[in-house]
Design a protein around this motif. Structure first.
Motif, PDB file in Angstrom:
ATOM      1  N   GLN A   1       0.282  -1.231  -0.553  1.00  0.00           N
ATOM      2  CA  GLN A   1      -0.222   0.369   0.520  1.00  0.00           C
ATOM      3  C   GLN A   1       0.895   0.858  -0.267  1.00  0.00           C
ATOM      4  N   LYS A   2       2.470   1.103   0.523  1.00  0.00           N
ATOM      5  CA  LYS A   2       3.400   2.024   0.238  1.00  0.00           C
ATOM      6  C   LYS A   2       3.293   3.006  -0.914  1.00  0.00           C
ATOM      7  N   PRO A   3       3.357   4.115  -1.370  1.00  0.00           N
ATOM      8  CA  PRO A   3       3.571   4.657  -2.962  1.00  0.00           C
ATOM      9  C   PRO A   3       4.629   4.232  -3.544  1.00  0.00           C
TER      10      PRO A   3
END
Length: 429
Positions: free
Chosen positions: A427-429
């Motif tokens: 979910q981290k960019p």
């Protein structure tokens, strides 16, 4: 109970015993029992409910089930070794049961004709006797610092099953060549347990000590059991239990459905998911076994491994009340009786294992296919405690499971933690 009432009850039990022994259980009527006891048939129903209740009272009065826990507690101090404790128990049970051979033949021979309620009543008596024996074994195991392959409950079940099997053969057959006499059978049973219940290294050490020359009384050495602190004693085998913890959404749905079912079922679900107790431990709880104030809510477990367990207000991320106001407190507050058991049925008697399982099925029905088992509540609690940061040693104390038995739960908690981390990384960019 008044003296007159007590005397009437005793006459009914004695009359039932005589008729059951001569005619069998199914052929004996309540009218015949009442006439022999010289009381009205209505009096019989008032004391026992029905013939099934009277049969259970007959067996209980014989000492097979009732007063077993008290007598076993007294016997602990009269033994010095595990072998002696096991032998004394087996000899005592066989002596009690062989004093009522005709009744046992009737119970075994006619069991296929009994109603479900009848078999359930007998099953509850057997279960209680087994729990009392398991507590006796636990006390001896802890006293002697033993390390066994099996839990006390499983070992108790095996021993009781073999004792009953022996009696069935003795009472229903003649001229067999299986063992010379009762003592021969009992000695073989004790030897089997001693050579099968202990960890391999412990057994090897005991056998080597028996063969070592100049080592003194070999009979006494065989009875020496290696304490847990021995560096050569391996931990028990890892539990083969499959951990199938439930997701938070299903746990909350179960609790909500239990709440709609009533105060008792809501309290049961709350204790199952909030304290992680086995069903046998739950039904043995008394009102006096809980400690509740503004800082804590504890339950004193008296079955199996004796311990105190906190009742968690926060279950799977959601809070269910406070230490002084929660589903269990509300259940007790709304009860109108003064009975001592923490959980009772509609007749205000202590809930049985089948009744607790039935309640679970009722408030979990329709939520998932297949329906979750009641054992999954305890598994869910263990995994949740590990996920919330509890170390294995502390969980062992609270759950009554040893560290090796908790290894599958540790693996499951790690699996869930790894999965959560992987999702967050993604979910981290």
């Amino acid at each position: 109970m008044s003296r007159t009432s007590s005397t009437t009850r005793a006459r009914l039990i004695q009359a039932a015993l005589e008729l059951f022994t001569v005619q069998g259980v199914t052929e004996t009527t309540t009218r015949q029992i009442a006439e022999l006891a010289q009381v009205n048939e209505v009096t019989l129903f008032r004391h026992f409910g029905n013939k099934q209740g009277l049969l259970l009272a007959v067996i209980e009065d014989s000492g097979v089930f009732t007063r077993l826990g008290e007598s076993l507690r007294a016997q602990v101090d009269q033994t010095t070794t595990f072998e002696q404790a096991l032998t004394n128990y087996g000899r005592d049970r066989l002596q009690v049961l062989t004093q009522m051979p005709e009744l046992l033949r009737s119970v075994v021979g006619e069991s296929g004709k009994y109603t479900v309620e009848h078999r359930q009543a007998l099953g509850e008596g057997v279960t209680q006797a087994n729990l009392d024996f398991a507590n006796y074994l636990t006390t001896v195991i802890q006293r002697d610092r033993l390390h066994l392959r099996l839990s006390a409950e499983k070992l108790a079940s095996l021993v009781n099953g073999m004792l009953f099997g022996y009696l069935v053969i003795e009472l229903t057959s003649e001229f067999h060549r299986l063992w010379q006499n009762q003592e021969d059978f009992l000695q073989s049973l004790v030897e089997l347990i001693l050579h099968g219940a202990f960890a391999d290294a412990e057994l090897q050490r005991r056998e080597e000590a028996e063969e070592e020359p100049g080592s003194g009384d070999t009979g006494e050495i065989v009875r020496q059991l290696v304490p847990d602190s021995s560096p050569n004693l391996p931990s028990p085998a890892i539990s083969s239990e499959t951990v199938a913890d439930l997701p938070p959404s299903l746990v909350h749905a179960i609790l909500q459905q239990a709440k709609k079912s009533g105060f008792r079922d809501y309290a049961l679900a709350y204790v199952l998911f909030g304290a992680g107790l086995r069903i046998e431990e739950i039904i043995a709880l008394e009102r006096s076994h809980q400690i509740s104030d503004t800082h804590r809510h504890l339950l004193q477990v008296t079955q199996g491994n004796l311990r105190q367990v906190p009742v968690n207000q926060r279950i799977m991320g959601k809070r269910y009340g406070s230490y002084t106001r929660n589903p269990l407190n509300q259940w007790l507050k709304n009860r109108k009786d003064d009975r001592s058991p923490l959980f009772v049925n509609e007749a205000l008697e202590r809930m049985s294992v089948p009744e607790l399982r039935s309640a679970w099925r009722d408030f979990t029905s329709g939520l998932e296919t297949p329906s979750p088992s009641i054992e999954q509540a305890r598994q869910t609690w263990c995994v949740e405690m590990l996920m919330r940061g509890m170390n294995v040693e502390d969980l062992s104390i609270l759950s009554g499971l040893d560290v090796k038995q908790l290894e599958p739960y540790v693996r499951r908690a790690r699996e869930k933690t790894a999965l959560d981390r992987a999702i967050r990384l993604d979910q981290k960019p």
